[in-house]
Design an enzyme around this catalytic site. Sequence first.
Site, PDB file in Angstrom:
ATOM      1  CG  HIS A  14      26.386   8.620  -4.477  1.00 32.93           C
ATOM      2  ND1 HIS A  14      25.558   7.549  -4.242  1.00 32.93           N
ATOM      3  CD2 HIS A  14      26.972   8.914  -3.274  1.00 32.93           C
ATOM      4  CE1 HIS A  14      25.628   7.208  -2.953  1.00 32.93           C
ATOM      5  NE2 HIS A  14      26.468   8.023  -2.359  1.00 32.93           N
ATOM      6  CG  ASN A  31      18.907   8.441  -8.432  1.00 32.98           C
ATOM      7  OD1 ASN A  31      19.390   7.513  -7.775  1.00 32.98           O
ATOM      8  ND2 ASN A  31      17.622   8.609  -8.591  1.00 32.98           N
ATOM      9  N   GLY A  61      12.764   5.145  -3.125  1.00 30.38           N
ATOM     10  CA  GLY A  61      13.513   4.313  -4.050  1.00 30.38           C
ATOM     11  C   GLY A  61      14.972   4.103  -3.711  1.00 30.38           C
ATOM     12  CE1 TYR A  98      29.609   5.530 -13.123  1.00 27.78           C
ATOM     13  CE2 TYR A  98      31.885   4.831 -13.439  1.00 27.78           C
ATOM     14  CZ  TYR A  98      30.767   4.966 -12.634  1.00 27.78           C
ATOM     15  OH  TYR A  98      30.803   4.530 -11.324  1.00 27.78           O
TER      16      TYR A  98
HETATM   17  P1  OAD Z   1      19.551   0.257  -4.867  1.00 31.08           P
HETATM   18  O1  OAD Z   1      19.557  -0.504  -6.145  1.00 31.08           O
HETATM   19  O2  OAD Z   1      20.446  -0.211  -3.794  1.00 31.08           O
HETATM   20  O3  OAD Z   1      18.077   0.261  -4.277  1.00 31.08           O
HETATM   21  C1  OAD Z   1      16.983   0.554  -5.111  1.00 31.08           C
HETATM   22  C2  OAD Z   1      15.737   0.672  -4.262  1.00 31.08           C
HETATM   23  O4  OAD Z   1      14.685   1.077  -5.122  1.00 31.08           O
HETATM   24  C3  OAD Z   1      15.306  -0.626  -3.588  1.00 31.08           C
HETATM   25  O5  OAD Z   1      14.913  -0.354  -2.246  1.00 31.08           O
HETATM   26  C4  OAD Z   1      14.115  -1.079  -4.428  1.00 31.08           C
HETATM   27  O6  OAD Z   1      13.135  -1.785  -3.677  1.00 31.08           O
HETATM   28  C5  OAD Z   1      13.565   0.260  -4.882  1.00 31.08           C
HETATM   29  N1  OAD Z   1      12.795   0.198  -6.133  1.00 31.08           N
HETATM   30  C6  OAD Z   1      12.896  -0.649  -7.183  1.00 31.08           C
HETATM   31  N2  OAD Z   1      12.017  -0.336  -8.143  1.00 31.08           N
HETATM   32  C7  OAD Z   1      11.323   0.738  -7.699  1.00 31.08           C
HETATM   33  C8  OAD Z   1      10.276   1.540  -8.224  1.00 31.08           C
HETATM   34  N3  OAD Z   1       9.757   1.300  -9.424  1.00 31.08           N
HETATM   35  N4  OAD Z   1       9.818   2.565  -7.476  1.00 31.08           N
HETATM   36  C9  OAD Z   1      10.339   2.812  -6.250  1.00 31.08           C
HETATM   37  N5  OAD Z   1      11.330   2.115  -5.693  1.00 31.08           N
HETATM   38  C10 OAD Z   1      11.816   1.077  -6.405  1.00 31.08           C
HETATM   39  O7  OAD Z   1      19.798   1.773  -5.254  1.00 31.08           O
HETATM   40  P2  OAD Z   1      20.265   2.980  -4.300  1.00 31.08           P
HETATM   41  O8  OAD Z   1      19.743   2.802  -2.920  1.00 31.08           O
HETATM   42  O9  OAD Z   1      19.980   4.238  -5.016  1.00 31.08           O
HETATM   43  O10 OAD Z   1      26.273   4.567  -5.687  1.00 31.08           O
HETATM   44  O11 OAD Z   1      21.837   2.755  -4.298  1.00 31.08           O
HETATM   45  C11 OAD Z   1      22.655   3.615  -3.584  1.00 31.08           C
HETATM   46  C12 OAD Z   1      23.983   3.754  -4.264  1.00 31.08           C
HETATM   47  O12 OAD Z   1      24.529   2.459  -4.528  1.00 31.08           O
HETATM   48  C13 OAD Z   1      23.913   4.382  -5.631  1.00 31.08           C
HETATM   49  O13 OAD Z   1      23.877   5.789  -5.573  1.00 31.08           O
HETATM   50  C14 OAD Z   1      25.167   3.891  -6.283  1.00 31.08           C
HETATM   51  C15 OAD Z   1      25.070   2.448  -5.880  1.00 31.08           C
HETATM   52  O14 OAD Z   1      26.216   1.718  -5.849  1.00 31.08           O
HETATM   53  C16 OAD Z   1      27.453   4.660  -6.315  1.00 31.08           C
HETATM   54  O15 OAD Z   1      27.643   4.170  -7.421  1.00 31.08           O
HETATM   55  C17 OAD Z   1      28.481   5.390  -5.536  1.00 31.08           C
END
Ligand code: OAD
Length: 238
Positions: free
Chosen positions: A106, A89, A172, A55
Amino acid sequence: MGRPRLVVFSGAGVSAESGLKTFRDADGLWEEYRIEDVATPDAWRRDPAKVLHFYDLRRAQVLAAQPNAAHRAIAGLERWFHVDVVTQNIDDLHERAGSSRVLHLHGEILLARSTADASVVVPINGPTLRLGDRCPLGSQLRPHIVWFGEQVPMMDRAAELVQQADILVVVGTSLQVYPAASLVHHLSRKADMHLVDPQDPPADMGRATHWKQKAVEGVPALADHLMRISGTPPRGAS
Ligand code: OAD
């Protein structure tokens, strides 16, 4: 009548163009680290130094990052809509772009909390949190992050906001992590849903209008569209 209520539900993709890695993309953080080594209560018990280091790296990157055009477009929507941002985020880029209501599902990387009393939350001054850094009650401080296997305390409030929304903008997020991903199912049938993501969404997101673009392009374009159809003059206009 008040302004239409708009909720933005954001994930790591909104901050990708600010230089912060997503989790599940090809070069994502969960390719580099194992969740069970750095983001669970067990990991913290086994090797707190390793967890703190993980972190610390995230915090240093957030401190060096700047909000991008997507964060700014979301903040700009407040002139037309009552906007609540619900983000997965842990960065503060929505706030720095000017969004005034941001709920962090989160946790927040710039805060630490007591291991004795979760309600004791303090700011972290600088990039590092160390073993031996203590809360006002005298116990070790931990990152103010919701780890896998922990409750998501803000979930009920977030669900309430989505229920009340006239428009939901999902940006995203891979919608892979629960309970956060279930928020989209709280949206009323008469509300509109938009999704900004370069990848295709899960099958059950069929009702959303998909802006298949990066957030820095798709969110400003969507914001323009929403302002044009809002039917209300911008706040501050005479
Ligand atoms: P993910 O990494 O799972 O998903 C990221 C998303 O962003 C995907 O759908 C990509 O296609 C999209 N993406 C990538 N680049 C992009 C861009 N330039 N513009 C727009 N979209 C883009 O991330 P999260 O869904 O946020 O939790 O993950 C959810 C949780 O999993 C996080 O909060 C974290 C993680 O483990 C904890 O740590 C508790």
